[in-house]
Motif scaffolding. Structure first.
Motif, PDB file in Angstrom:
ATOM      1  N   GLN A  29      34.227  19.948  22.276  1.00  0.00           N
ATOM      2  CA  GLN A  29      32.741  20.335  21.804  1.00  0.00           C
ATOM      3  C   GLN A  29      32.391  21.857  21.774  1.00  0.00           C
ATOM      4  OE1 GLN A  29      31.094  17.624  20.732  1.00  0.00           O
ATOM      5  NE2 GLN A  29      29.413  19.172  19.905  1.00  0.00           N
ATOM      6  N   PRO A  33      30.871  23.417  17.835  1.00  0.00           N
ATOM      7  CA  PRO A  33      29.845  23.146  18.238  1.00  0.00           C
ATOM      8  C   PRO A  33      28.833  22.339  17.145  1.00  0.00           C
ATOM      9  CG  PRO A  33      30.001  25.345  18.178  1.00  0.00           C
ATOM     10  CD  PRO A  33      31.265  24.920  17.792  1.00  0.00           C
ATOM     11  N   GLY A  34      27.859  21.478  17.700  1.00  0.00           N
ATOM     12  CA  GLY A  34      26.951  20.892  16.761  1.00  0.00           C
ATOM     13  C   GLY A  34      26.813  19.443  17.262  1.00  0.00           C
ATOM     14  N   GLY A  35      25.804  18.728  16.653  1.00  0.00           N
ATOM     15  CA  GLY A  35      25.497  17.458  16.992  1.00  0.00           C
ATOM     16  C   GLY A  35      24.560  17.487  18.463  1.00  0.00           C
ATOM     17  N   GLU A  36      24.729  16.392  19.240  1.00  0.00           N
ATOM     18  CA  GLU A  36      24.159  16.330  20.263  1.00  0.00           C
ATOM     19  C   GLU A  36      25.054  15.784  21.434  1.00  0.00           C
ATOM     20  OE1 GLU A  36      20.155  14.182  20.418  1.00  0.00           O
ATOM     21  OE2 GLU A  36      20.296  14.304  18.372  1.00  0.00           O
ATOM     22  N   VAL A  37      24.783  16.289  22.726  1.00  0.00           N
ATOM     23  CA  VAL A  37      25.673  15.816  23.777  1.00  0.00           C
ATOM     24  C   VAL A  37      24.693  15.585  25.002  1.00  0.00           C
ATOM     25  CG1 VAL A  37      26.869  16.611  25.775  1.00  0.00           C
ATOM     26  CG2 VAL A  37      27.494  17.266  23.517  1.00  0.00           C
ATOM     27  N   LEU A  78      27.524  25.293  25.644  1.00  0.00           N
ATOM     28  CA  LEU A  78      27.385  24.574  24.348  1.00  0.00           C
ATOM     29  C   LEU A  78      25.958  24.462  23.933  1.00  0.00           C
ATOM     30  CD1 LEU A  78      28.891  21.099  25.665  1.00  0.00           C
ATOM     31  CD2 LEU A  78      29.655  22.342  23.846  1.00  0.00           C
ATOM     32  N   THR A  83      24.891  23.407  19.933  1.00  0.00           N
ATOM     33  CA  THR A  83      25.055  21.876  20.215  1.00  0.00           C
ATOM     34  C   THR A  83      23.816  21.621  21.040  1.00  0.00           C
ATOM     35  OG1 THR A  83      27.446  21.687  20.552  1.00  0.00           O
ATOM     36  CG2 THR A  83      26.025  20.211  21.623  1.00  0.00           C
ATOM     37  N   GLY A 127      28.814  12.567  23.126  1.00  0.00           N
ATOM     38  CA  GLY A 127      29.050  13.548  22.200  1.00  0.00           C
ATOM     39  C   GLY A 127      28.995  13.115  20.897  1.00  0.00           C
TER      40      GLY A 127
END
Length: 175
Positions: A29, A33-37, A78, A83, A127
């Motif tokens: 991740q 990087p990007g999105g949500e965790v 992150l 992220t 994720g």
């Protein structure tokens, strides 16, 4: 189409450990990087996840890479790299060191949300396109000692649905 998934049953005598899978997922991740965790667990210890004494991960860990990297440090990296990181846990003394390190490590650009929920019991790390779920809390005992069951899945639909559910449960209500 078959979705890759693996269920692990771990214990202190087994060579199978969930921390290596978790470390790999978080480093992957960090590389994109990007999105949500989302980390959802009633109990979280600030476990050591990465040994970087040989410098093998310097290219991912920044200008001044640590020799050891704890869970909180990986989550903060992150959250500082693009992220969105969300942590849901209980407000208990056992979680305090982990939560304090998250608080001390954030700055104005850190995309980190912490939600305290005294009745959370779910255990998952999710994720973009991947998900861990099972009986394991994210603690030293959960990762290395207890007999646990954890499933790692690369099912994008399931992971996306979990993130939608978590947003609804914790961000919409403002817990």
């Amino acid at each position: 189409m078959t979705v890759p998934a693996r269920t692990l049953r771990t214990n202190a005598r087994s060579a199978l450990r969930a921390d290596s899978l978790i470390r790999t997922a978080l480093l992957a991740q960090l590389s994109v990087p990007g999105g949500e965790v989302w980390l959802v667990s009633a109990w979280v210890s600030d476990v050591d996840l990465l040994d970087n004494a040989d410098g093998a991960f310097d290219y991912l860990l920044g200008e001044d890479p640590p020799l050891q990297c704890r869970l909180s440090e990986l989550l903060l990296m992150l959250a500082n790299s693009g992220t969105a990181v969300r942590v849901v846990t209980q407000d208990t003394p056992a979680n305090a060191p982990f939560l304090e390190r998250l608080t001390l490590g954030r700055d104005g650009s850190t995309n980190l949300g912490v939600f305290l929920d005294q009745v959370v019991h779910e255990k998952s790390l999710v994720g973009p396109g991947w998900m861990f779920e099972g009986s394991m809390n994210f603690t030293r005992n959960g990762l290395a000692r207890n007999k646990e069951k954890i499933t790692y899945s690369l099912d994008e639909t399931t992971a996306a649905q979990a993130i939608v559910d978590y947003r609804h449960e914790w961000t919409a209500r403002g817990v």
